[in-house]
Design a protein around this motif. Sequence first.
Motif, PDB file in Angstrom:
ATOM      1  N   GLU A   1      36.648  54.281  18.441  1.00 12.13           N
ATOM      2  CA  GLU A   1      36.801  53.840  17.686  1.00 12.13           C
ATOM      3  C   GLU A   1      37.774  54.687  16.157  1.00 12.13           C
ATOM      4  O   GLU A   1      37.352  54.508  15.376  1.00 12.13           O
ATOM      5  CB  GLU A   1      35.281  53.696  16.727  1.00 12.13           C
ATOM      6  CG  GLU A   1      34.611  52.443  17.617  1.00 12.13           C
ATOM      7  CD  GLU A   1      34.018  52.034  18.310  1.00 12.13           C
ATOM      8  OE1 GLU A   1      33.754  51.478  19.379  1.00 12.13           O
ATOM      9  OE2 GLU A   1      34.101  53.115  19.583  1.00 12.13           O
TER      10      GLU A   1
ATOM     11  N   THR B   1      40.874  55.879  16.010  1.00  5.97           N
ATOM     12  CA  THR B   1      41.977  54.070  15.445  1.00  5.97           C
ATOM     13  C   THR B   1      42.436  54.538  14.112  1.00  5.97           C
ATOM     14  O   THR B   1      41.408  55.751  13.082  1.00  5.97           O
ATOM     15  CB  THR B   1      41.679  52.609  15.253  1.00  5.97           C
ATOM     16  OG1 THR B   1      39.863  53.076  14.434  1.00  5.97           O
ATOM     17  CG2 THR B   1      40.670  52.499  16.301  1.00  5.97           C
TER      18      THR B   1
ATOM     19  N   ALA C   1      42.919  55.138  10.070  1.00  4.40           N
ATOM     20  CA  ALA C   1      42.270  55.016   8.547  1.00  4.40           C
ATOM     21  C   ALA C   1      42.490  53.484   8.457  1.00  4.40           C
ATOM     22  O   ALA C   1      41.725  52.885   7.689  1.00  4.40           O
ATOM     23  CB  ALA C   1      42.396  56.129   7.818  1.00  4.40           C
ATOM     24  N   ASP C   2      43.593  52.482   8.170  1.00  3.86           N
ATOM     25  CA  ASP C   2      44.211  52.226   7.679  1.00  3.86           C
ATOM     26  C   ASP C   2      43.320  50.794   8.862  1.00  3.86           C
ATOM     27  O   ASP C   2      44.081  48.943   8.092  1.00  3.86           O
ATOM     28  CB  ASP C   2      45.624  51.460   7.745  1.00  3.86           C
ATOM     29  CG  ASP C   2      46.189  51.475   8.569  1.00  3.86           C
ATOM     30  OD1 ASP C   2      45.605  51.486  10.649  1.00  3.86           O
ATOM     31  OD2 ASP C   2      47.529  51.563   9.115  1.00  3.86           O
ATOM     32  N   GLY C   3      42.764  51.141   9.880  1.00  8.74           N
ATOM     33  CA  GLY C   3      42.163  49.951  10.321  1.00  8.74           C
ATOM     34  C   GLY C   3      42.773  49.297  11.616  1.00  8.74           C
ATOM     35  O   GLY C   3      42.652  48.039  12.113  1.00  8.74           O
ATOM     36  N   GLU C   4      44.325  49.581  11.290  1.00  4.13           N
ATOM     37  CA  GLU C   4      45.496  48.953  12.273  1.00  4.13           C
ATOM     38  C   GLU C   4      45.236  49.849  14.279  1.00  4.13           C
ATOM     39  O   GLU C   4      44.424  50.689  13.952  1.00  4.13           O
ATOM     40  CB  GLU C   4      46.794  49.404  12.554  1.00  4.13           C
ATOM     41  CG  GLU C   4      47.654  49.032  10.620  1.00  4.13           C
ATOM     42  CD  GLU C   4      46.971  47.166  11.116  1.00  4.13           C
ATOM     43  OE1 GLU C   4      47.567  46.697  11.551  1.00  4.13           O
ATOM     44  OE2 GLU C   4      46.370  46.022  10.248  1.00  4.13           O
TER      45      GLU C   4
ATOM     46  N   SER D   1      45.856  51.435  17.439  1.00  4.14           N
ATOM     47  CA  SER D   1      46.170  52.839  17.843  1.00  4.14           C
ATOM     48  C   SER D   1      47.447  52.212  18.799  1.00  4.14           C
ATOM     49  O   SER D   1      47.712  51.270  19.526  1.00  4.14           O
ATOM     50  CB  SER D   1      45.594  53.908  18.221  1.00  4.14           C
ATOM     51  OG  SER D   1      45.397  53.276  19.461  1.00  4.14           O
TER      52      SER D   1
ATOM     53  N   GLN E   1      46.047  51.488  22.249  1.00  5.32           N
ATOM     54  CA  GLN E   1      46.253  50.499  22.041  1.00  5.32           C
ATOM     55  C   GLN E   1      47.040  49.109  21.935  1.00  5.32           C
ATOM     56  O   GLN E   1      46.848  47.910  22.364  1.00  5.32           O
ATOM     57  CB  GLN E   1      44.489  50.023  20.779  1.00  5.32           C
ATOM     58  CG  GLN E   1      44.070  50.844  21.131  1.00  5.32           C
ATOM     59  CD  GLN E   1      42.380  51.051  19.567  1.00  5.32           C
ATOM     60  OE1 GLN E   1      43.130  50.681  18.581  1.00  5.32           O
ATOM     61  NE2 GLN E   1      41.381  50.340  20.089  1.00  5.32           N
TER      62      GLN E   1
END
Length: 116
Positions: A27, A30, A32-35, A37, A40
């Motif tokens: 977690e 990843t 900061a925008d939640g997308e 990496s 991933q």
Amino acid sequence: MLIDGVLECACTVLAAAAADRDVVTIEGLTPADGELSDIQEAFVAEGAVQCGFCTPGLVVSVHDLLSRNPAPTDLEVREAISGNLCRCTGYGRILAAVHAAAASRGAAGRAAGAPL
């Protein structure tokens, strides 16, 4: 997981031993925008994700590897992920995902002539 920047097997670290230390799990990798990496995204694109049980450990291990070695060979990748067992994909797709992530970062990816 990374503890104080060092890759550790989460299953071998007591919670008390991690107290007051910098702990980073998948977690924490990843954006900061939640997308997803880049690693991933490469796992998804290469089909290296199936049941998902091993994926967090593999992604953190690959993150650590690519931070130290931007263009690993297959042997170096295999060594870096050796503590993670996958029963679903086989390792060909995982190796392809690592090399794709390395390439997306501008690295040469797989060493010339090294088979997947």
